[in-house]
Scaffold this motif. Structure first.
Motif, mmCIF file in Angstrom:
data_model
loop_
_atom_site.group_PDB
_atom_site.id
_atom_site.type_symbol
_atom_site.label_atom_id
_atom_site.label_comp_id
_atom_site.label_asym_id
_atom_site.label_seq_id
_atom_site.Cartn_x
_atom_site.Cartn_y
_atom_site.Cartn_z
ATOM 1 N N PHE A 245 0.838 -1.196 0.000
ATOM 2 C CA PHE A 245 0.000 0.000 0.000
ATOM 3 C C PHE A 245 0.876 1.249 0.000
ATOM 4 O O PHE A 245 0.650 2.190 -0.759
ATOM 5 C CB PHE A 245 -0.950 -0.029 1.206
ATOM 6 N N TRP A 246 1.904 1.233 0.824
ATOM 7 C CA TRP A 246 2.797 2.404 0.900
ATOM 8 C C TRP A 246 3.546 2.608 -0.417
ATOM 9 O O TRP A 246 3.691 3.731 -0.889
ATOM 10 C CB TRP A 246 3.777 2.239 2.060
ATOM 11 N N GLU B 103 2.615 1.687 -3.404
ATOM 12 C CA GLU B 103 1.691 2.159 -4.442
ATOM 13 C C GLU B 103 1.260 3.604 -4.177
ATOM 14 O O GLU B 103 1.149 4.404 -5.111
ATOM 15 C CB GLU B 103 0.457 1.253 -4.497
ATOM 16 N N ALA B 104 1.044 3.923 -2.909
ATOM 17 C CA ALA B 104 0.610 5.282 -2.580
ATOM 18 C C ALA B 104 1.701 6.302 -2.894
ATOM 19 O O ALA B 104 1.399 7.472 -3.132
ATOM 20 C CB ALA B 104 0.210 5.363 -1.111
ATOM 21 N N HIS B 105 2.938 5.879 -2.895
ATOM 22 C CA HIS B 105 4.030 6.784 -3.271
ATOM 23 C C HIS B 105 4.247 6.791 -4.782
ATOM 24 O O HIS B 105 5.163 7.457 -5.264
ATOM 25 C CB HIS B 105 5.322 6.402 -2.551
#
Lengths: 244, 316
Positions: free
Chosen positions: B103-104, B106-108
Protein backbone atom coordinates in the motif's frame (compact mmCIF):
# COMPACT_ATOMS: atom_id res chain seq x y z
CA UNK A 1 -13.88 13.72 -8.10
CA UNK A 2 -13.27 11.24 -10.96
CA UNK A 3 -9.99 12.94 -11.86
CA UNK A 4 -8.84 12.64 -8.25
CA UNK A 5 -9.77 8.95 -8.06
CA UNK A 6 -7.74 8.23 -11.21
CA UNK A 7 -4.50 9.24 -9.44
CA UNK A 8 -2.36 6.17 -8.50
CA UNK A 9 -2.05 7.04 -4.78
CA UNK A 10 -5.83 7.43 -4.51
CA UNK A 11 -6.40 4.12 -6.30
CA UNK A 12 -3.88 2.53 -3.92
CA UNK A 13 -5.81 3.90 -0.95
CA UNK A 14 -9.12 2.65 -2.38
CA UNK A 15 -7.62 -0.84 -2.90
CA UNK A 16 -6.29 -0.83 0.66
CA UNK A 17 -9.71 0.22 1.95
CA UNK A 18 -11.42 -2.58 0.02
CA UNK A 19 -8.96 -5.15 1.41
CA UNK A 20 -9.56 -3.78 4.89
CA UNK A 21 -13.35 -3.85 4.48
CA UNK A 22 -13.21 -7.42 3.19
CA UNK A 23 -11.31 -8.56 6.26
CA UNK A 24 -13.56 -6.73 8.71
CA UNK A 25 -16.11 -9.40 9.70
CA UNK A 26 -18.60 -6.99 11.22
CA UNK A 27 -18.68 -4.82 8.13
CA UNK A 28 -18.82 -7.82 5.75
CA UNK A 29 -21.70 -9.29 7.77
CA UNK A 30 -23.62 -6.00 7.75
CA UNK A 31 -22.92 -5.48 4.07
CA UNK A 32 -24.00 -9.03 3.14
CA UNK A 33 -27.04 -9.58 5.37
CA UNK A 34 -28.77 -6.31 4.63
CA UNK A 35 -28.95 -6.62 0.83
CA UNK A 36 -30.04 -10.25 1.09
CA UNK A 37 -32.86 -9.27 3.47
CA UNK A 38 -33.76 -6.37 1.21
CA UNK A 39 -33.98 -8.81 -1.71
CA UNK A 40 -35.98 -11.56 -0.06
CA UNK A 41 -38.63 -9.34 1.55
CA UNK A 42 -39.76 -7.45 -1.59
CA UNK A 43 -39.82 -10.59 -3.76
CA UNK A 44 -41.83 -12.47 -1.12
CA UNK A 45 -44.13 -9.47 -0.72
CA UNK A 46 -44.93 -9.40 -4.43
CA UNK A 47 -44.97 -13.18 -4.87
CA UNK A 48 -47.63 -13.61 -2.21
CA UNK A 49 -49.55 -10.48 -3.14
CA UNK A 50 -53.26 -11.00 -2.51
CA UNK A 51 -55.49 -8.19 -3.84
CA UNK A 52 -58.23 -9.15 -1.41
CA UNK A 53 -56.03 -8.75 1.68
CA UNK A 54 -53.50 -6.15 0.55
CA UNK A 55 -53.48 -2.67 2.05
CA UNK A 56 -53.38 -0.32 -0.93
CA UNK A 57 -53.25 -1.41 -4.54
CA UNK A 58 -50.51 -3.11 -6.59
CA UNK A 59 -48.69 0.22 -6.98
CA UNK A 60 -48.45 0.53 -3.21
CA UNK A 61 -47.03 -3.00 -2.91
CA UNK A 62 -44.44 -2.31 -5.61
CA UNK A 63 -43.60 1.02 -3.94
CA UNK A 64 -42.97 -0.81 -0.66
CA UNK A 65 -40.64 -3.19 -2.45
CA UNK A 66 -38.83 -0.37 -4.20
CA UNK A 67 -38.25 1.48 -0.95
CA UNK A 68 -35.93 -1.37 0.11
CA UNK A 69 -33.83 -0.92 -3.03
CA UNK A 70 -33.50 2.82 -2.48
CA UNK A 71 -32.70 2.21 1.17
CA UNK A 72 -29.82 -0.18 0.40
CA UNK A 73 -27.40 2.44 -1.05
CA UNK A 74 -28.18 4.67 1.92
CA UNK A 75 -27.82 2.17 4.75
CA UNK A 76 -24.94 0.08 3.41
CA UNK A 77 -22.29 2.82 3.34
CA UNK A 78 -23.27 4.30 6.72
CA UNK A 79 -21.21 1.93 8.89
CA UNK A 80 -18.25 1.89 6.51
CA UNK A 81 -18.19 5.68 6.26
CA UNK A 82 -18.59 6.25 9.99
CA UNK A 83 -15.59 3.98 10.49
CA UNK A 84 -13.60 5.73 7.72
CA UNK A 85 -11.57 8.29 9.68
CA UNK A 86 -12.24 7.58 13.34
CA UNK A 87 -11.72 3.84 12.77
CA UNK A 88 -8.25 4.50 11.36
CA UNK A 89 -7.46 6.64 14.38
CA UNK A 90 -8.72 4.00 16.82
CA UNK A 91 -6.49 1.31 15.31
CA UNK A 92 -3.54 3.73 15.22
CA UNK A 93 -3.13 3.76 11.44
CA UNK A 94 -4.29 7.32 10.81
CA UNK A 95 -1.03 8.99 11.80
CA UNK A 96 1.18 7.15 9.27
CA UNK A 97 -1.61 7.41 6.68
CA UNK A 98 -1.51 11.19 6.97
CA UNK A 99 2.21 11.22 6.20
CA UNK A 100 1.52 9.83 2.71
CA UNK A 101 1.63 12.26 -0.20
CA UNK A 102 -2.17 12.54 -0.34
CA UNK A 103 -4.09 15.79 -0.07
CA UNK A 104 -7.22 15.96 2.07
CA UNK A 105 -9.38 15.70 -1.08
CA UNK A 106 -7.44 12.67 -2.33
CA UNK A 107 -7.66 10.95 1.02
CA UNK A 108 -11.43 11.43 1.18
CA UNK A 109 -11.86 10.49 -2.49
CA UNK A 110 -10.04 7.19 -1.90
CA UNK A 111 -12.30 6.44 1.05
CA UNK A 112 -15.43 7.39 -0.91
CA UNK A 113 -14.45 5.22 -3.89
CA UNK A 114 -13.83 2.20 -1.67
CA UNK A 115 -17.22 2.58 -0.02
CA UNK A 116 -19.22 3.29 -3.19
CA UNK A 117 -17.85 0.34 -5.13
CA UNK A 118 -19.24 -2.48 -2.92
CA UNK A 119 -22.36 -0.46 -2.12
CA UNK A 120 -23.35 0.11 -5.72
CA UNK A 121 -22.34 -3.39 -6.78
CA UNK A 122 -24.57 -4.90 -4.09
CA UNK A 123 -27.41 -2.41 -4.64
CA UNK A 124 -27.61 -2.96 -8.40
CA UNK A 125 -26.97 -6.70 -8.13
CA UNK A 126 -29.88 -7.31 -5.76
CA UNK A 127 -32.11 -5.13 -7.87
CA UNK A 128 -31.15 -7.10 -10.98
CA UNK A 129 -31.94 -10.36 -9.16
CA UNK A 130 -35.24 -8.85 -7.99
CA UNK A 131 -36.17 -7.86 -11.54
CA UNK A 132 -35.29 -11.33 -12.82
CA UNK A 133 -37.30 -12.95 -10.02
CA UNK A 134 -40.30 -10.71 -10.66
CA UNK A 135 -40.15 -11.46 -14.38
CA UNK A 136 -39.90 -15.18 -13.69
CA UNK A 137 -42.26 -15.89 -10.80
CA UNK A 138 -44.44 -12.89 -9.95
CA UNK A 139 -47.81 -12.59 -11.62
CA UNK A 140 -50.23 -9.78 -12.28
CA UNK A 141 -51.49 -7.40 -11.03
CA UNK A 142 -48.14 -6.51 -9.43
CA UNK A 143 -45.90 -7.82 -12.23
CA UNK A 144 -46.39 -4.93 -14.66
CA UNK A 145 -45.97 -2.05 -12.18
CA UNK A 146 -42.91 -3.84 -10.72
CA UNK A 147 -41.29 -4.03 -14.16
CA UNK A 148 -42.18 -0.42 -15.02
CA UNK A 149 -39.09 1.22 -16.60
CA UNK A 150 -39.27 4.28 -14.32
CA UNK A 151 -38.08 2.23 -11.34
CA UNK A 152 -34.75 0.98 -12.75
CA UNK A 153 -34.26 4.39 -14.35
CA UNK A 154 -34.82 6.11 -11.01
CA UNK A 155 -32.59 3.69 -9.13
CA UNK A 156 -29.76 3.89 -11.67
CA UNK A 157 -29.95 7.68 -11.63
CA UNK A 158 -30.35 8.36 -7.94
CA UNK A 159 -28.83 5.24 -6.32
CA UNK A 160 -25.22 6.44 -6.74
CA UNK A 161 -26.18 9.93 -5.56
CA UNK A 162 -27.96 8.52 -2.50
CA UNK A 163 -24.96 6.33 -1.74
CA UNK A 164 -22.63 9.32 -2.09
CA UNK A 165 -24.90 11.34 0.19
CA UNK A 166 -24.78 8.61 2.85
CA UNK A 167 -21.01 8.13 2.46
CA UNK A 168 -20.17 11.81 2.72
CA UNK A 169 -22.48 12.26 5.71
CA UNK A 170 -20.75 9.36 7.46
CA UNK A 171 -17.31 10.73 6.63
CA UNK A 172 -18.17 14.21 7.90
CA UNK A 173 -19.21 12.76 11.26
CA UNK A 174 -16.27 10.35 11.25
CA UNK A 175 -13.87 13.25 10.74
CA UNK A 176 -15.34 15.25 13.61
CA UNK A 177 -16.25 12.54 16.15
CA UNK A 178 -14.06 10.94 18.77
CA UNK A 179 -15.93 7.64 18.74
CA UNK A 180 -17.13 5.35 15.93
CA UNK A 181 -20.50 4.78 17.63
CA UNK A 182 -21.13 8.51 17.94
CA UNK A 183 -20.33 8.93 14.23
CA UNK A 184 -22.72 6.08 13.34
CA UNK A 185 -25.55 7.44 15.48
CA UNK A 186 -25.19 10.99 14.23
CA UNK A 187 -25.11 9.97 10.58
CA UNK A 188 -28.16 7.73 11.20
CA UNK A 189 -30.01 10.72 12.61
CA UNK A 190 -29.33 12.69 9.43
CA UNK A 191 -29.85 9.86 6.93
CA UNK A 192 -33.26 8.53 7.96
CA UNK A 193 -35.20 11.83 7.65
CA UNK A 194 -33.45 12.44 4.34
CA UNK A 195 -35.29 9.40 2.92
CA UNK A 196 -38.56 11.33 3.04
CA UNK A 197 -38.43 12.39 -0.66
CA UNK A 198 -37.84 8.73 -1.65
CA UNK A 199 -40.77 7.71 0.51
CA UNK A 200 -43.00 10.29 -1.19
CA UNK A 201 -42.02 8.93 -4.61
CA UNK A 202 -42.38 5.22 -3.86
CA UNK A 203 -45.77 5.81 -2.24
CA UNK A 204 -46.68 7.79 -5.37
CA UNK A 205 -47.45 10.90 -3.34
CA UNK A 206 -45.13 12.35 -5.96
CA UNK A 207 -45.60 10.49 -9.27
CA UNK A 208 -42.38 8.61 -10.24
CA UNK A 209 -42.04 10.09 -13.73
CA UNK A 210 -38.93 10.89 -15.77
CA UNK A 211 -39.14 14.50 -14.65
CA UNK A 212 -39.49 13.51 -11.01
CA UNK A 213 -36.35 11.39 -11.13
CA UNK A 214 -34.36 14.03 -13.00
CA UNK A 215 -35.46 16.70 -10.55
CA UNK A 216 -34.67 14.52 -7.55
CA UNK A 217 -31.25 13.62 -9.02
CA UNK A 218 -30.46 17.30 -9.62
CA UNK A 219 -31.30 18.18 -6.02
CA UNK A 220 -29.25 15.23 -4.74
CA UNK A 221 -26.29 16.24 -6.91
CA UNK A 222 -26.37 19.74 -5.45
CA UNK A 223 -26.63 18.38 -1.90
CA UNK A 224 -23.75 15.97 -2.58
CA UNK A 225 -21.56 18.76 -3.99
CA UNK A 226 -22.20 20.83 -0.87
CA UNK A 227 -21.55 17.80 1.35
CA UNK A 228 -18.25 17.10 -0.44
CA UNK A 229 -17.11 20.63 0.32
CA UNK A 230 -18.27 20.23 3.91
CA UNK A 231 -16.42 16.91 4.25
CA UNK A 232 -13.17 18.44 2.92
CA UNK A 233 -13.57 21.39 5.30
CA UNK A 234 -14.49 19.14 8.23
CA UNK A 235 -11.40 17.02 7.78
CA UNK A 236 -8.77 18.64 9.98
CA UNK A 237 -5.58 16.58 10.20
CA UNK A 238 -4.53 17.88 13.60
CA UNK A 239 -7.97 17.32 15.04
CA UNK A 240 -8.17 13.87 13.46
CA UNK A 241 -5.01 12.59 15.17
CA UNK A 242 -5.84 14.23 18.48
CA UNK A 243 -7.24 11.86 21.08
CA UNK A 244 -8.89 14.55 23.23
CA UNK B 1 16.60 18.25 -3.49
CA UNK B 2 17.03 21.98 -3.22
CA UNK B 3 20.29 23.64 -2.13
CA UNK B 4 22.73 22.13 0.28
CA UNK B 5 21.30 23.20 3.60
CA UNK B 6 21.04 20.53 6.29
CA UNK B 7 18.46 17.81 5.69
CA UNK B 8 16.34 18.99 8.62
CA UNK B 9 16.17 22.53 9.92
CA UNK B 10 14.09 23.83 12.81
CA UNK B 11 14.23 27.58 13.37
CA UNK B 12 12.76 28.82 16.65
CA UNK B 13 9.86 26.37 16.37
CA UNK B 14 7.16 26.66 19.02
CA UNK B 15 3.97 24.72 19.40
CA UNK B 16 1.17 24.98 21.93
CA UNK B 17 -1.61 22.59 22.90
CA UNK B 18 -4.16 24.84 24.54
CA UNK B 19 -2.32 26.64 27.29
CA UNK B 20 0.55 24.15 27.39
CA UNK B 21 3.71 25.07 25.51
CA UNK B 22 4.88 21.74 24.08
CA UNK B 23 7.81 23.14 22.14
CA UNK B 24 9.52 26.41 22.86
CA UNK B 25 11.74 28.03 20.27
CA UNK B 26 13.44 24.84 19.14
CA UNK B 27 16.36 25.50 16.84
CA UNK B 28 18.37 22.61 15.46
CA UNK B 29 19.76 21.25 12.22
CA UNK B 30 20.39 17.68 11.14
CA UNK B 31 23.06 17.29 8.50
CA UNK B 32 22.51 15.04 5.49
CA UNK B 33 23.41 11.44 6.32
CA UNK B 34 23.51 12.15 10.05
CA UNK B 35 21.72 10.22 12.81
CA UNK B 36 20.43 12.62 15.43
CA UNK B 37 18.80 11.28 18.57
CA UNK B 38 16.18 13.32 20.40
CA UNK B 39 16.34 12.52 24.09
CA UNK B 40 14.22 13.75 26.94
CA UNK B 41 11.58 12.71 29.45
CA UNK B 42 7.97 12.10 28.44
CA UNK B 43 6.31 15.39 27.51
CA UNK B 44 9.59 17.07 26.62
CA UNK B 45 8.52 17.77 23.02
CA UNK B 46 10.25 14.92 21.18
CA UNK B 47 7.13 13.50 19.54
CA UNK B 48 5.78 16.99 18.82
CA UNK B 49 9.03 17.77 16.98
CA UNK B 50 8.73 14.60 14.92
CA UNK B 51 5.06 15.26 14.17
CA UNK B 52 5.83 18.78 13.00
CA UNK B 53 8.54 17.47 10.68
CA UNK B 54 6.16 14.74 9.46
CA UNK B 55 3.61 17.49 8.53
CA UNK B 56 1.10 16.13 11.04
CA UNK B 57 1.23 19.28 13.16
CA UNK B 58 1.97 22.84 12.16
CA UNK B 59 4.35 25.00 14.15
CA UNK B 60 2.64 27.96 15.79
CA UNK B 61 5.85 29.98 15.59
CA UNK B 62 9.08 29.57 13.70
CA UNK B 63 9.74 27.42 10.65
CA UNK B 64 10.74 23.84 10.00
CA UNK B 65 12.16 22.55 6.74
CA UNK B 66 12.95 19.11 5.40
CA UNK B 67 15.38 19.08 2.47
CA UNK B 68 14.67 22.81 2.14
CA UNK B 69 10.90 22.30 1.87
CA UNK B 70 8.82 24.10 4.45
CA UNK B 71 6.68 21.63 6.40
CA UNK B 72 3.69 23.99 6.44
CA UNK B 73 3.82 25.46 2.92
CA UNK B 74 5.24 22.48 0.99
CA UNK B 75 3.72 19.64 3.00
CA UNK B 76 3.23 17.36 -0.04
CA UNK B 77 6.86 17.74 -1.11
CA UNK B 78 7.96 16.92 2.43
CA UNK B 79 5.70 13.85 2.56
CA UNK B 80 7.24 12.51 -0.65
CA UNK B 81 10.69 12.66 0.93
CA UNK B 82 10.15 11.31 4.42
CA UNK B 83 9.67 7.88 5.91
CA UNK B 84 7.87 7.87 9.22
CA UNK B 85 7.80 5.19 11.85
CA UNK B 86 5.44 6.03 14.72
CA UNK B 87 5.99 4.73 18.23
CA UNK B 88 3.27 2.08 17.78
CA UNK B 89 3.74 -0.04 14.66
CA UNK B 90 0.35 1.29 13.43
CA UNK B 91 -0.22 -1.40 10.83
CA UNK B 92 -3.33 -2.91 9.29
CA UNK B 93 -3.38 -6.01 11.47
CA UNK B 94 -5.87 -7.97 9.36
CA UNK B 95 -3.79 -7.55 6.22
CA UNK B 96 -0.63 -9.40 5.30
CA UNK B 97 2.87 -8.05 5.73
CA UNK B 98 3.14 -7.67 1.97
CA UNK B 99 -0.21 -5.87 1.63
CA UNK B 100 0.77 -3.38 4.33
CA UNK B 101 4.04 -2.47 2.64
CA UNK B 102 2.56 -2.63 -0.88
CA UNK B 103 0.00 0.00 0.00
CA UNK B 104 2.80 2.40 0.90
CA UNK B 105 4.76 1.59 -2.25
CA UNK B 106 1.69 2.16 -4.44
CA UNK B 107 0.61 5.28 -2.58
CA UNK B 108 4.03 6.78 -3.27
CA UNK B 109 3.47 6.05 -6.95
CA UNK B 110 6.59 3.87 -7.34
CA UNK B 111 7.27 2.55 -10.84
CA UNK B 112 7.95 -0.97 -9.57
CA UNK B 113 6.05 -1.33 -6.30
CA UNK B 114 6.43 -5.13 -6.17
CA UNK B 115 10.22 -4.87 -6.49
CA UNK B 116 10.38 -2.11 -3.88
CA UNK B 117 8.31 -4.20 -1.45
CA UNK B 118 10.56 -7.21 -2.04
CA UNK B 119 13.68 -5.11 -1.38
CA UNK B 120 12.23 -3.52 1.75
CA UNK B 121 11.11 -6.88 3.20
CA UNK B 122 14.47 -8.42 2.37
CA UNK B 123 16.21 -5.53 4.12
CA UNK B 124 14.26 -6.07 7.35
CA UNK B 125 14.53 -9.86 7.05
CA UNK B 126 10.83 -10.56 6.57
CA UNK B 127 10.75 -11.89 3.03
CA UNK B 128 9.63 -15.31 4.27
CA UNK B 129 6.82 -13.83 6.36
CA UNK B 130 5.32 -11.68 3.62
CA UNK B 131 2.10 -13.71 3.39
CA UNK B 132 1.50 -13.71 7.17
CA UNK B 133 -1.21 -11.47 8.61
CA UNK B 134 0.47 -8.70 10.58
CA UNK B 135 -1.73 -9.52 13.58
CA UNK B 136 0.06 -12.86 13.94
CA UNK B 137 3.53 -11.30 14.32
CA UNK B 138 5.45 -10.48 17.49
CA UNK B 139 6.00 -6.85 18.50
CA UNK B 140 9.58 -6.97 17.23
CA UNK B 141 8.51 -8.26 13.82
CA UNK B 142 5.73 -5.69 13.62
CA UNK B 143 8.30 -2.97 14.24
CA UNK B 144 10.29 -4.38 11.35
CA UNK B 145 7.23 -4.27 9.10
CA UNK B 146 6.73 -0.65 10.17
CA UNK B 147 10.35 0.07 9.25
CA UNK B 148 9.94 -1.67 5.88
CA UNK B 149 6.86 0.48 5.25
CA UNK B 150 8.80 3.63 6.18
CA UNK B 151 11.67 2.87 3.80
CA UNK B 152 9.87 1.21 0.87
CA UNK B 153 10.00 4.41 -1.21
CA UNK B 154 13.65 4.97 -0.24
CA UNK B 155 13.11 8.31 1.48
CA UNK B 156 16.20 10.44 2.08
CA UNK B 157 14.90 11.44 5.52
CA UNK B 158 13.64 9.05 8.20
CA UNK B 159 11.68 10.14 11.25
CA UNK B 160 11.59 7.33 13.79
CA UNK B 161 9.64 7.61 17.03
CA UNK B 162 11.12 5.20 19.56
CA UNK B 163 11.87 2.51 16.99
CA UNK B 164 13.01 -0.01 19.60
CA UNK B 165 10.34 0.74 22.18
CA UNK B 166 9.08 -2.42 23.85
CA UNK B 167 11.51 -4.70 22.03
CA UNK B 168 13.61 -7.37 23.73
CA UNK B 169 17.39 -6.79 23.69
CA UNK B 170 18.08 -8.90 20.60
CA UNK B 171 15.18 -7.38 18.62
CA UNK B 172 16.33 -3.91 19.71
CA UNK B 173 19.89 -4.70 18.60
CA UNK B 174 18.58 -5.89 15.23
CA UNK B 175 16.59 -2.67 14.83
CA UNK B 176 19.68 -0.65 15.76
CA UNK B 177 21.66 -2.50 13.08
CA UNK B 178 19.00 -1.76 10.47
CA UNK B 179 18.97 1.95 11.29
CA UNK B 180 22.76 2.06 11.10
CA UNK B 181 22.64 0.39 7.67
CA UNK B 182 20.11 2.96 6.45
CA UNK B 183 22.32 5.83 7.56
CA UNK B 184 25.29 4.13 5.90
CA UNK B 185 23.28 4.13 2.68
CA UNK B 186 22.91 7.91 2.99
CA UNK B 187 19.61 8.41 4.83
CA UNK B 188 19.29 11.20 7.35
CA UNK B 189 17.73 9.83 10.52
CA UNK B 190 16.01 11.73 13.30
CA UNK B 191 14.96 9.39 16.06
CA UNK B 192 13.32 9.71 19.44
CA UNK B 193 14.49 7.30 22.06
CA UNK B 194 14.48 6.65 25.77
CA UNK B 195 17.28 4.08 25.35
CA UNK B 196 20.33 6.15 26.16
CA UNK B 197 22.84 3.36 25.60
CA UNK B 198 21.35 2.84 22.15
CA UNK B 199 21.54 6.56 21.43
CA UNK B 200 25.17 6.59 22.51
CA UNK B 201 26.04 3.73 20.16
CA UNK B 202 23.90 4.75 17.23
CA UNK B 203 23.67 8.52 17.05
CA UNK B 204 26.22 10.87 15.56
CA UNK B 205 24.73 13.59 17.76
CA UNK B 206 22.09 13.77 20.44
CA UNK B 207 19.78 16.62 21.40
CA UNK B 208 18.33 16.66 24.90
CA UNK B 209 14.95 18.29 25.36
CA UNK B 210 13.08 19.13 28.50
CA UNK B 211 9.72 20.88 28.80
CA UNK B 212 9.87 21.76 25.13
CA UNK B 213 13.29 23.38 25.29
CA UNK B 214 16.57 22.23 23.84
CA UNK B 215 19.06 21.89 26.68
CA UNK B 216 22.06 20.31 24.97
CA UNK B 217 23.09 19.19 21.52
CA UNK B 218 26.33 17.55 20.46
CA UNK B 219 28.04 14.23 19.99
CA UNK B 220 27.44 11.81 22.85
CA UNK B 221 31.06 12.37 23.84
CA UNK B 222 30.63 16.16 23.86
CA UNK B 223 27.44 15.95 25.91
CA UNK B 224 29.10 13.57 28.35
CA UNK B 225 32.16 15.77 28.63
CA UNK B 226 30.12 18.92 29.12
CA UNK B 227 28.05 17.40 31.88
CA UNK B 228 30.42 15.00 33.58
CA UNK B 229 33.73 16.68 32.86
CA UNK B 230 36.49 15.50 30.56
CA UNK B 231 37.32 12.39 32.55
CA UNK B 232 38.84 9.25 31.01
CA UNK B 233 39.61 5.93 32.63
CA UNK B 234 42.74 4.03 31.62
CA UNK B 235 42.92 0.38 32.60
CA UNK B 236 46.42 -1.16 32.71
CA UNK B 237 47.59 -4.78 32.50
CA UNK B 238 49.79 -4.44 35.58
CA UNK B 239 50.01 -2.04 38.47
CA UNK B 240 50.49 1.65 37.90
CA UNK B 241 54.25 2.11 38.30
CA UNK B 242 56.31 5.26 38.81
CA UNK B 243 57.15 5.91 35.12
CA UNK B 244 53.47 5.70 34.23
CA UNK B 245 52.60 8.02 37.09
CA UNK B 246 55.24 10.52 35.97
CA UNK B 247 54.05 10.30 32.36
CA UNK B 248 50.55 11.29 33.44
CA UNK B 249 51.55 13.99 35.91
CA UNK B 250 53.92 15.65 33.44
CA UNK B 251 51.20 16.03 30.81
CA UNK B 252 50.09 19.69 30.91
CA UNK B 253 46.53 18.86 29.83
CA UNK B 254 45.91 16.83 32.98
CA UNK B 255 43.77 18.71 35.49
CA UNK B 256 43.14 16.05 38.11
CA UNK B 257 44.08 12.39 38.69
CA UNK B 258 42.73 9.47 40.76
CA UNK B 259 44.87 6.41 41.16
CA UNK B 260 43.89 2.77 41.60
CA UNK B 261 46.27 -0.23 41.64
CA UNK B 262 45.82 -0.96 37.96
CA UNK B 263 43.76 1.96 36.67
CA UNK B 264 43.99 5.71 36.36
CA UNK B 265 41.16 8.24 36.14
CA UNK B 266 42.25 11.50 34.61
CA UNK B 267 40.40 14.78 34.14
CA UNK B 268 41.74 16.35 30.97
CA UNK B 269 41.37 19.85 29.59
CA UNK B 270 39.63 18.39 26.51
CA UNK B 271 39.07 14.65 26.51
CA UNK B 272 38.54 14.41 22.77
CA UNK B 273 41.72 16.33 21.95
CA UNK B 274 44.01 15.13 24.76
CA UNK B 275 43.24 11.42 25.10
CA UNK B 276 45.50 10.25 22.22
CA UNK B 277 48.46 12.16 23.68
CA UNK B 278 47.81 10.74 27.14
CA UNK B 279 47.77 7.22 25.71
CA UNK B 280 50.98 7.87 23.75
CA UNK B 281 52.76 9.11 26.87
CA UNK B 282 51.67 6.07 28.89
CA UNK B 283 52.79 3.67 26.16
CA UNK B 284 56.17 5.46 25.97
CA UNK B 285 56.49 5.01 29.71
CA UNK B 286 56.08 1.26 29.25
CA UNK B 287 52.49 0.97 30.46
CA UNK B 288 50.48 -1.86 28.93
CA UNK B 289 47.00 -0.48 28.30
CA UNK B 290 43.96 -2.79 28.29
CA UNK B 291 41.25 -0.17 27.78
CA UNK B 292 40.68 3.56 27.58
CA UNK B 293 37.13 4.77 28.06
CA UNK B 294 35.30 7.93 29.00
CA UNK B 295 34.22 7.94 32.63
CA UNK B 296 30.45 7.77 32.93
CA UNK B 297 28.07 7.27 30.08
CA UNK B 298 25.38 9.22 28.32
CA UNK B 299 22.81 7.95 30.78
CA UNK B 300 24.73 9.44 33.69
CA UNK B 301 25.16 12.69 31.79
CA UNK B 302 21.44 12.74 30.98
CA UNK B 303 20.45 12.15 34.59
CA UNK B 304 22.87 14.88 35.66
CA UNK B 305 21.21 17.29 33.23
CA UNK B 306 17.73 16.33 34.37
CA UNK B 307 18.68 16.95 37.99
CA UNK B 308 19.72 20.51 37.21
CA UNK B 309 17.14 23.30 37.39
CA UNK B 310 15.78 24.31 34.02
CA UNK B 311 17.54 27.47 32.79
CA UNK B 312 15.26 30.44 33.29
CA UNK B 313 12.86 28.51 35.54
CA UNK B 314 12.02 29.53 39.08
CA UNK B 315 13.03 26.11 40.42
CA UNK B 316 15.99 26.20 42.76
Amino acid sequence: MNAIIARPPVRALARKELRELRRHRMIVATAAILPVAFLVLPVANLLFYDPARAIGGPDFAVGQAMFCFFLTPVIMPATMAAYGIIGERDQGTLEPLLTLPLSDRELLAGKVAAILLPTLTASFAIYAVYMAAVAAVVSEPVRSPALDWTWPFGLLLTGPLLALFSTLTGLVFSARSKDVRVAEHLSGLVLLPSMLPVLLIVTRTIEPSLLTWLGFAAVLALVDAALWKTAVRAFDRERAISTV
Amino acid sequence: MKGAEPAIVCEAVSRRFGERLALSGLTLAVERGEILGLLGPNGSGKTTTLRILATLLQPHEGAARVLSFDVARDAMEVRRRIGVMPERPSLYERQTVEANVSFWAEAHGLADPAGAVRDALRFVGLEDRRRDPVGSLSKGLKQRVALARAIVHRPPVLLLDEPSSGLDPSAAAAMEGLIRDLARDGATVLLNTHRLAEAERLCDRVAILREGRLLRIGTPRQVRAALLGHIVEVELAGIVDAPAQRAVESFPAVRETWWAPSAIRVRLADAERDTPELVARLVSAGARIIAVRPAGDLERAYLELMSQPLPGSLAA
